[in-house]
Scaffold this motif. Structure first.
Motif, PDB file in Angstrom:
ATOM      1  N   ALA A   1      -3.402   9.336  -2.211  1.00 41.96           N
ATOM      2  CA  ALA A   1      -3.276   7.875  -2.066  1.00 41.96           C
ATOM      3  C   ALA A   1      -1.889   7.444  -2.547  1.00 41.96           C
ATOM      4  CB  ALA A   1      -4.368   7.169  -2.864  1.00 41.96           C
ATOM      5  N   GLN A   2      -1.461   8.039  -3.661  1.00 39.52           N
ATOM      6  CA  GLN A   2      -0.125   7.735  -4.205  1.00 39.52           C
ATOM      7  C   GLN A   2       0.954   8.151  -3.212  1.00 39.52           C
ATOM      8  OE1 GLN A   2      -0.138   6.127  -7.408  1.00 39.52           O
ATOM      9  NE2 GLN A   2       1.786   5.576  -6.393  1.00 39.52           N
ATOM     10  N   ASP A   3       0.783   9.334  -2.613  1.00 37.76           N
ATOM     11  CA  ASP A   3       1.756   9.806  -1.618  1.00 37.76           C
ATOM     12  C   ASP A   3       1.822   8.847  -0.433  1.00 37.76           C
ATOM     13  OD1 ASP A   3       2.178  11.970  -3.186  1.00 37.76           O
ATOM     14  OD2 ASP A   3       1.053  13.401  -1.954  1.00 37.76           O
ATOM     15  N   LEU A   4       0.648   8.396   0.014  1.00 37.36           N
ATOM     16  CA  LEU A   4       0.628   7.473   1.161  1.00 37.36           C
ATOM     17  C   LEU A   4       1.334   6.166   0.809  1.00 37.36           C
ATOM     18  CD1 LEU A   4      -0.186   6.623   3.989  1.00 37.36           C
ATOM     19  CD2 LEU A   4      -2.458   6.021   3.122  1.00 37.36           C
ATOM     20  N   ALA A   5       1.076   5.676  -0.400  1.00 38.95           N
ATOM     21  CA  ALA A   5       1.745   4.440  -0.824  1.00 38.95           C
ATOM     22  C   ALA A   5       3.263   4.623  -0.816  1.00 38.95           C
ATOM     23  CB  ALA A   5       1.259   4.036  -2.211  1.00 38.95           C
ATOM     24  N   SER A   6       3.725   5.786  -1.240  1.00 40.27           N
ATOM     25  CA  SER A   6       5.175   6.045  -1.253  1.00 40.27           C
ATOM     26  C   SER A   6       5.730   6.072   0.161  1.00 40.27           C
ATOM     27  CB  SER A   6       5.483   7.394  -1.923  1.00 40.27           C
ATOM     28  OG  SER A   6       4.944   7.408  -3.204  1.00 40.27           O
ATOM     29  N   VAL A   7       4.994   6.692   1.081  1.00 41.16           N
ATOM     30  CA  VAL A   7       5.456   6.770   2.470  1.00 41.16           C
ATOM     31  C   VAL A   7       5.500   5.374   3.101  1.00 41.16           C
ATOM     32  CG1 VAL A   7       4.770   7.564   4.779  1.00 41.16           C
ATOM     33  CG2 VAL A   7       4.700   9.141   2.862  1.00 41.16           C
ATOM     34  N   LEU A   8       4.493   4.560   2.800  1.00 41.56           N
ATOM     35  CA  LEU A   8       4.441   3.216   3.390  1.00 41.56           C
ATOM     36  C   LEU A   8       5.541   2.315   2.821  1.00 41.56           C
ATOM     37  CD1 LEU A   8       0.563   2.670   3.466  1.00 41.56           C
ATOM     38  CD2 LEU A   8       2.044   3.230   5.397  1.00 41.56           C
ATOM     39  N   ALA A   9       5.943   2.623   1.585  1.00 39.87           N
ATOM     40  CA  ALA A   9       7.155   2.032   0.993  1.00 39.87           C
ATOM     41  C   ALA A   9       7.209   0.501   0.999  1.00 39.87           C
ATOM     42  CB  ALA A   9       8.391   2.605   1.696  1.00 39.87           C
ATOM     43  N   ARG A  10       6.117  -0.126   0.648  1.00 39.16           N
ATOM     44  CA  ARG A  10       6.134  -1.583   0.470  1.00 39.16           C
ATOM     45  C   ARG A  10       5.508  -1.915  -0.879  1.00 39.16           C
ATOM     46  NH1 ARG A  10       5.982  -4.244   5.510  1.00 39.16           N
ATOM     47  NH2 ARG A  10       7.409  -3.132   6.858  1.00 39.16           N
ATOM     48  N   PRO A  11       6.160  -1.515  -1.977  1.00 40.17           N
ATOM     49  CA  PRO A  11       5.539  -1.632  -3.300  1.00 40.17           C
ATOM     50  C   PRO A  11       5.104  -3.048  -3.644  1.00 40.17           C
ATOM     51  CG  PRO A  11       7.883  -1.105  -3.474  1.00 40.17           C
ATOM     52  CD  PRO A  11       7.530  -0.984  -2.037  1.00 40.17           C
ATOM     53  N   GLU A  12       5.755  -4.041  -3.046  1.00 42.96           N
ATOM     54  CA  GLU A  12       5.385  -5.434  -3.369  1.00 42.96           C
ATOM     55  C   GLU A  12       4.008  -5.792  -2.803  1.00 42.96           C
ATOM     56  OE1 GLU A  12       7.484  -4.441  -1.124  1.00 42.96           O
ATOM     57  OE2 GLU A  12       7.161  -5.611   0.690  1.00 42.96           O
ATOM     58  N   ARG A  13       3.533  -5.041  -1.810  1.00 43.96           N
ATOM     59  CA  ARG A  13       2.246  -5.386  -1.203  1.00 43.96           C
ATOM     60  C   ARG A  13       1.169  -4.317  -1.394  1.00 43.96           C
ATOM     61  NH1 ARG A  13       2.595  -7.170   4.853  1.00 43.96           N
ATOM     62  NH2 ARG A  13       4.615  -6.164   4.990  1.00 43.96           N
ATOM     63  N   ILE A  14       1.573  -3.126  -1.872  1.00 44.61           N
ATOM     64  CA  ILE A  14       0.616  -2.009  -1.922  1.00 44.61           C
ATOM     65  C   ILE A  14       0.232  -1.669  -3.359  1.00 44.61           C
ATOM     66  CG2 ILE A  14       0.301   0.438  -1.391  1.00 44.61           C
ATOM     67  CD1 ILE A  14       2.188   0.082   0.937  1.00 44.61           C
ATOM     68  N   ARG A  15      -1.052  -1.439  -3.574  1.00 43.68           N
ATOM     69  CA  ARG A  15      -1.546  -0.928  -4.853  1.00 43.68           C
ATOM     70  C   ARG A  15      -2.431   0.280  -4.563  1.00 43.68           C
ATOM     71  NH1 ARG A  15       1.822  -3.487  -6.132  1.00 43.68           N
ATOM     72  NH2 ARG A  15       2.019  -5.360  -7.375  1.00 43.68           N
ATOM     73  N   VAL A  16      -2.416   1.241  -5.493  1.00 42.02           N
ATOM     74  CA  VAL A  16      -3.322   2.388  -5.385  1.00 42.02           C
ATOM     75  C   VAL A  16      -4.421   2.201  -6.418  1.00 42.02           C
ATOM     76  CG1 VAL A  16      -3.500   4.876  -5.776  1.00 42.02           C
ATOM     77  CG2 VAL A  16      -1.552   3.943  -4.505  1.00 42.02           C
ATOM     78  N   ARG A  17      -5.649   2.418  -6.022  1.00 42.16           N
ATOM     79  CA  ARG A  17      -6.779   2.242  -6.929  1.00 42.16           C
ATOM     80  C   ARG A  17      -7.571   3.542  -6.965  1.00 42.16           C
ATOM     81  NH1 ARG A  17      -8.637  -2.971  -7.231  1.00 42.16           N
ATOM     82  NH2 ARG A  17      -6.408  -3.261  -7.422  1.00 42.16           N
ATOM     83  N   ALA A  18      -7.917   4.013  -8.168  1.00 40.97           N
ATOM     84  CA  ALA A  18      -8.774   5.207  -8.282  1.00 40.97           C
ATOM     85  C   ALA A  18     -10.146   4.869  -7.697  1.00 40.97           C
ATOM     86  CB  ALA A  18      -8.926   5.604  -9.748  1.00 40.97           C
ATOM     87  N   TRP A  19     -10.786   5.861  -7.059  1.00 42.42           N
ATOM     88  CA  TRP A  19     -12.058   5.604  -6.389  1.00 42.42           C
ATOM     89  C   TRP A  19     -13.084   5.031  -7.366  1.00 42.42           C
ATOM     90  CZ3 TRP A  19     -12.463   6.675  -1.086  1.00 42.42           C
ATOM     91  CH2 TRP A  19     -13.706   6.347  -0.540  1.00 42.42           C
TER      92      TRP A  19
END
Ligand code: NDP
Length: 277
Positions: free
Chosen positions: A160-178
């Motif tokens: 999930a963290q890797d995907l967030a990095s690839v999507l590269a929009r930190p202002e709109r993306i958060r990663v949440r543990a299941w």
């Protein structure tokens, strides 16, 4: 009919694929003559099978699991969408003999969400479950559609963290543990891009993710989508949709790319839905 243009879907396994049926329906509807077959190739045989198909007159190939990354590598040229995804689900033989890779899963999902499901994603808070190839396409598409926030949760948190990095929009993306989903607020839209349903595994999802306005969308379809759709209904979602329409829209985008004609996806979805029911 030796001059009939030839197309195919390639995957492993492939017997379950609806693509031959879809392209036959589109051809009938639009009056475009075509031959469309299913090619079963194990990973080691993928490149050879595609090159042979094109050498023998094939013009385009839809690519499904497990070959989407290999399709990207095999191509000579890549559309901007394929480049940002790093995988491809459409290969086209160009007039100059080069092979073009494209990725239209995300556009297919958006088209279905908008046209059939009536989901307006603008300014919505969206939960994306999963971090595999389909989630990557879905993630880019959701951001393109101007969602307000995108929370990604995946069984393996590092992905999930890797995907967030690839999507590269930190202002709109958060990663949440299941297991932290239990403490999440309700979302406007919950998108299931996991393959849990296909693997007949249960997804443990809290009802707190759902409010009175929540819409649920599963990229899977048929029996694979049933557990998630049942959870969504039981949790009180306003509406829940499976990914059959995404499949139809994605196929229609390939058809239009190859034949220059846009098929009527609503009619085709209804025919397929009735046949599968
Ligand atoms: P991948 O194998 O790339 O990714 C699978 C994802 O599902 C991973 O995030 C994986 O988590 C997660 N997952 C698998 N099993 C479970 C489980 N038991 N519990 C929780 N999470 C789980 O698959 P794709 O991304 O290519 O495909 C995902 C789904 O999307 C499939 O069902 C596929 O059929 C569907 N799809 C539909 C399309 C359409 O046109 N309608 C097009 C493309 C895909 P982890 O990282 O922990 O392994």
């Amino acid at each position: 009919m030796p001059d009939t243009p030839r197309y195919a879907v390639i995957g492993h396994p492939i017997a379950h694929s609806l693509s031959p049926r879809l392209h036959a329906l589109f051809g009938k509807q639009t009056g475009v003559a075509l031959e469309y077959t299913a090619l079963d190739a194990e990973p080691a045989a993928f490149a050879g099978a595609v090159l042979e198909f094109f050498a023998e007159g094939g013009r385009g190939v839809n690519v499904t699991l497990p070959h989407k990354a290999a399709a990207y590598v095999l191509a000579d040229v890549r559309t901007p969408t394929a480049q940002r995804l790093g995988v491809a689900n459409v290969l086209t033989l160009l007039p100059d003999g080069h092979i073009e890779a494209d990725g239209n899963d995300g556009a297919g999902m958006l088209a279905d969400m908008r046209a059939r499901c009536g989901i307006d994603l603008r300014h919505r808070n969206v939960l994306l479950l999963g971090a595999g190839g389909a989630a990557r396409a879905a993630g880019f598409a959701l951001l393109d559609a101007d969602v307000k926030s995108l929370v990604i949760a995946n069984r393996t948190p590092e992905r999930a963290q890797d995907l967030a990095s690839v999507l590269a929009r930190p202002e709109r993306i958060r990663v949440r543990a299941w297991d932290a989903l239990e403490r999440s607020r309700a979302f406007d839209v919950v998108v299931n891009a996991t393959s849990a349903g296909v693997q007949r595994a249960a997804l443990a999802l809290p009802v707190s993710l759902v409010g009175a306005r929540t819409l649920a969308y599963d990229l899977s379809y048929g029996p694979a989508a049933e557990p998630f759709l049942a959870w969504a209904r039981d949790a009180g979602c306003r509406a829940a949709f499976d990914g059959l329409g995404m499949l139809v829209e994605t196929a229609a985008a390939s058809f239009e790319h190859w034949h220059g004609v846009r098929p009527d996806t609503a009619t085709t979805w209804a025919v397929l839905h009735a046949r599968l029911a």
